[in-house]
Design an enzyme around this catalytic site. Structure first.
Site, short mmCIF file in Angstrom:
data_model
loop_
_atom_site.label_atom_id
_atom_site.label_comp_id
_atom_site.label_asym_id
_atom_site.label_seq_id
_atom_site.Cartn_x
_atom_site.Cartn_y
_atom_site.Cartn_z
CE LYS A 3 20.63 31.82 40.32
NZ LYS A 3 21.16 30.69 40.90
CB ALA A 45 17.30 19.69 33.33
CB THR A 61 10.82 16.80 33.28
OG1 THR A 61 9.85 17.33 34.14
CG2 THR A 61 10.07 16.84 31.83
CD GLU A 62 14.46 9.99 29.76
OE1 GLU A 62 13.32 9.27 30.48
OE2 GLU A 62 14.98 9.17 29.20
P1 NAP Z 1 15.29 25.55 38.82
O1 NAP Z 1 15.71 26.23 37.41
O2 NAP Z 1 13.98 25.83 39.23
O3 NAP Z 1 15.44 24.05 38.60
C1 NAP Z 1 14.94 23.05 39.50
C2 NAP Z 1 15.06 21.64 39.06
O4 NAP Z 1 14.77 20.81 40.02
C3 NAP Z 1 14.20 21.30 37.79
O5 NAP Z 1 15.10 20.47 36.80
C4 NAP Z 1 13.18 20.33 38.25
O6 NAP Z 1 12.70 19.38 37.53
C5 NAP Z 1 13.68 19.84 39.60
N1 NAP Z 1 12.73 19.39 40.55
C6 NAP Z 1 12.02 20.39 41.08
N2 NAP Z 1 11.36 19.85 42.08
C7 NAP Z 1 11.74 18.60 41.89
C8 NAP Z 1 11.30 17.19 42.55
N3 NAP Z 1 10.35 17.25 43.64
N4 NAP Z 1 11.96 16.12 42.26
C9 NAP Z 1 12.80 15.83 41.50
N5 NAP Z 1 13.23 17.07 40.74
C10 NAP Z 1 12.53 18.41 41.05
O7 NAP Z 1 16.01 25.63 40.03
P2 NAP Z 1 17.69 26.14 39.93
O8 NAP Z 1 17.98 27.56 39.69
O9 NAP Z 1 18.29 25.34 38.95
O10 NAP Z 1 18.09 25.69 41.35
C11 NAP Z 1 17.98 24.60 41.93
C12 NAP Z 1 18.61 24.40 43.37
O11 NAP Z 1 19.90 24.66 43.83
C13 NAP Z 1 17.94 25.43 44.17
O12 NAP Z 1 17.46 24.55 45.40
C14 NAP Z 1 18.79 26.59 44.42
O13 NAP Z 1 18.48 27.11 45.68
C15 NAP Z 1 20.11 25.67 44.65
N6 NAP Z 1 21.34 26.45 44.14
C16 NAP Z 1 22.32 26.38 44.81
C17 NAP Z 1 23.33 27.30 44.76
C18 NAP Z 1 24.61 27.15 45.74
O14 NAP Z 1 25.51 27.96 45.37
N7 NAP Z 1 24.46 26.23 46.74
C19 NAP Z 1 23.47 28.01 43.67
C20 NAP Z 1 22.54 27.96 42.67
C21 NAP Z 1 21.14 27.22 42.97
P3 NAP Z 1 11.47 19.63 36.41
O15 NAP Z 1 12.59 19.93 35.19
O16 NAP Z 1 11.06 18.10 35.85
O17 NAP Z 1 10.69 20.53 37.06
#
Ligand code: NAP
Length: 514
Positions: free
Chosen positions: A301, A361, A385-386
């Site tokens: 993305k 984030a 990660t703040e």
């Molecule tokens: P991403 O870019 O990988 O970001 C993940 C975020 O989650 C980061 O801020 C990370 O924190 C945090 N994180 C990861 N593991 C964690 C943990 N164990 N405890 C606390 N925080 C944690 O992912 P993304 O693309 O934003 O997607 C996030 C989620 O949303 C995914 O599960 C995705 O499938 C879902 N999603 C759903 C939809 C929908 O339509 N329903 C649409 C988009 C995404 P750090 O910064 O500290 O690493």
């Protein structure tokens, strides 16, 4: 050159299920699972009992199959299971040819291939398989096919990345255009898309497995996927293409929900997932094959936003995109996650002036936060990660902080934008923050949608919160993608998408219960 038996199955693409079973009893059991198949290929080299196989047994298989049967006896020098003498192999196949077989598959490089074709009592598929990508001798094989003129030609390489399929697809196109029935594609996970693209080119056969897990060759689609999900029999040359890139995508709901709407609307469009972790290679395949556009999922993305030639406002702000539409010299990147989150929340309460915490984030958190700010909400991004929360907050013109802020501040809405709670991961049973921090008055939306009721949502319900499943956001981001990719503003795809997604999630859940 003698006249060869013609390919008797017309110019439409047929689905041929490959069966590789240890004995004839197991083969006959598989005959009960061929609904939707046009043909079946029996891999004789998979049998334990080959030496005992008689013409009667072969005829019995042919007579008892609900669809025409082809036979293959792949030698070890073509990565098959037959390690015997070539003369024996030829004799077995000659027996098979007079047993009522619909076709016999013979390797292009078999020394006796031309003689076999001359004497053939039934249609002959001349095949060649490479266990490597981009074979140097592809054009020689195409030339040999031109000389042999088999009933059908099959050329198969093994893709490492999606674009490895391009030479094979081009060879297939050349053969088919010249009037030679053919199927040319790549095996392997990265070749899965090419099996579908070959069908769109007018390939004679697409090989399928009876079910997921029963594949005879790597990358085969299951019969159910080809028949029900892709409705492949509707495709023809000129069918518009769009699809999905990301890694991994084998569990994505997007192909099912897009194809459900495409079928409901009777559109001449195929939505094809392109599996593989190499973004350049996935984009090459899509642009060379004239895809109109793509849904984009993790981990591409952010990278796709950087490579786009033009971007919508949200992509320009948050640097993450989930949709691309190809244009002359590149592609436009869009992000539909933001509006989907706003719309999903708005089904329960207005977001304007609401105090909203977005947990996470990453790309989805940033897109959601920025869209909520634009909709008039008072947004705070909180993150493990703040520092990353603060950076994201600056981009999105909102506040940012550590996860503990959820304990001390009061929020009307809390959105989980982390993968915590997602089925099939080590965090499947976890919540992104301690549920005791919930007061019970919040609306909680979890972007994770597999399972529909995540640990966070279950805990939120127990504490009296109103909850929204991630599916509500997922189908809205997909519906917005649908309009961008297919440009049909009059279609309302939500209902069909919801039905397809719920059907799949329910079936998956019950299969997990087994
Ligand atoms: P991403 O870019 O990988 O970001 C993940 C975020 O989650 C980061 O801020 C990370 O924190 C945090 N994180 C990861 N593991 C964690 C943990 N164990 N405890 C606390 N925080 C944690 O992912 P993304 O693309 O934003 O997607 C996030 C989620 O949303 C995914 O599960 C995705 O499938 C879902 N999603 C759903 C939809 C929908 O339509 N329903 C649409 C988009 C995404 P750090 O910064 O500290 O690493």
């Amino acid at each position: 050159m003698k006249r060869r038996p013609l390919w008797p199955f017309g110019s439409d693409t047929r689905i041929c299920v490959s069966l590789g079973e240890p004995n004839t009893v197991a083969l006959r059991e598989q005959f009960d699972h061929l609904e939707g198949a046009d043909l079946v290929e029996i891999r004789l080299d998979a049998l334990d009992t080959l030496r005992d196989l008689t013409r009667e047994t072969l005829t019995d298989l042919v007579m008892n199959s609900p669809v025409p049967v082809g036979f293959t006896l792949r030698p070890m020098w073509q990565d098959g299971g037959f390690d015997g003498d070539e003369l024996d192999r030829r004799r077995f196949l000659e027996e098979a040819a007079i047993s009522g077989a619909a076709f016999i598959d013979v390797e292009l490089d078999a020394e006796w291939a031309a003689d076999f074709l001359d004497d053939a009592q039934c249609p002959v598929v001349a095949s060649h398989h490479w266990n490597s990508a981009r074979p140097a001798d592809l054009s020689q094989k195409v030339e040999r096919i031109g000389k042999l003129a088999p009933s059908m030609a099959k050329l198969v390489a093994t893709a490492q990345v999606p674009s490895d399929s391009l030479p094979l697809l081009s060879a297939g196109e050349q053969l088919i255009m010249s009037g030679q029935p053919a199927t040319c594609f790549c095996m392997g996970e990265a070749g899965k898309a090419s099996r579908l693209l070959a069908a769109g080119q007018g390939a004679a056969l697409v090989y399928a497995a009876t079910s997921v897990g029963n594949e005879v060759a790597a990358g085969q689609w299951s019969l159910r996927e080809l028949v029900d999900e892709f409705q492949m029999n509707r495709w023809q040359q000129g069918t518009r293409l769009c699809g999905l890139i990301g890694h991994p995508i084998s569990h994505s709901l997007s192909p099912a929900i897009f194809n459900a709407v495409i079928q409901e609307q009777g559109l001449d469009v195929a939505y094809i997932p392109i599996a593989g972790g190499d973004l350049d290679a996935a984009l090459d395949l899509a642009s060379e094959m004239d895809f109109q556009g793509l849904s984009v999922t993790m981990p591409f993305k952010d990278e796709i936003a950087l490579r786009s030639t033009r971007q919508d406002d949200l992509v320009a702000t948050v640097g993450a995109a989930n949709t691309v539409v190809f244009e002359n010299d590149g592609f436009v990147a869009y992000n539909t996650d933001g509006s989907a989150l706003v719309d999903a929340l708005a089904t329960v309460r207005p977001v304007e002036r609401a105090r909203i915490a977005v947990v996470g984030a990453g790309g989805a958190g940033r897109a959601g936060a920025s869209a909520l700010v634009a909709a008039g909400a008072d947004v705070t991004i909180v993150n493990r990660t703040e520092a990353r929360a603060k950076e994201a907050a600056e981009l999105c013109s909102c506040s940012g902080g550590g996860l503990q802020q959820l304990e001390v501040d009061v929020f009307d809405i809390i959105v989980n934008a982390t993968p915590v709670g997602m089925r099939g991961t080590p965090l499947a049973e976890s919540t992104p923050f301690p549920p005791k921090w919930l007061s019970g008055r919040e609306v909680v939306l979890d972007m994770v949608y597999q399972p529909p009721n995540t640990p966070l949502l279950r805990q939120a319900i127990e504490r009296g919160c109103t909850t929204i499943q991630g599916l509500e956001m997922f189908i809205r981001q997909a519906a917005a993608q649908y309009r961008l990719l297919l440009g049909d503003p009059d279609v309302e795809p939500l209902r069909a998408m919801r039905n397809a997604a719920e059907h799949l999630l329910t079936n998956e859940l019950s299969s997990h219960d087994d």
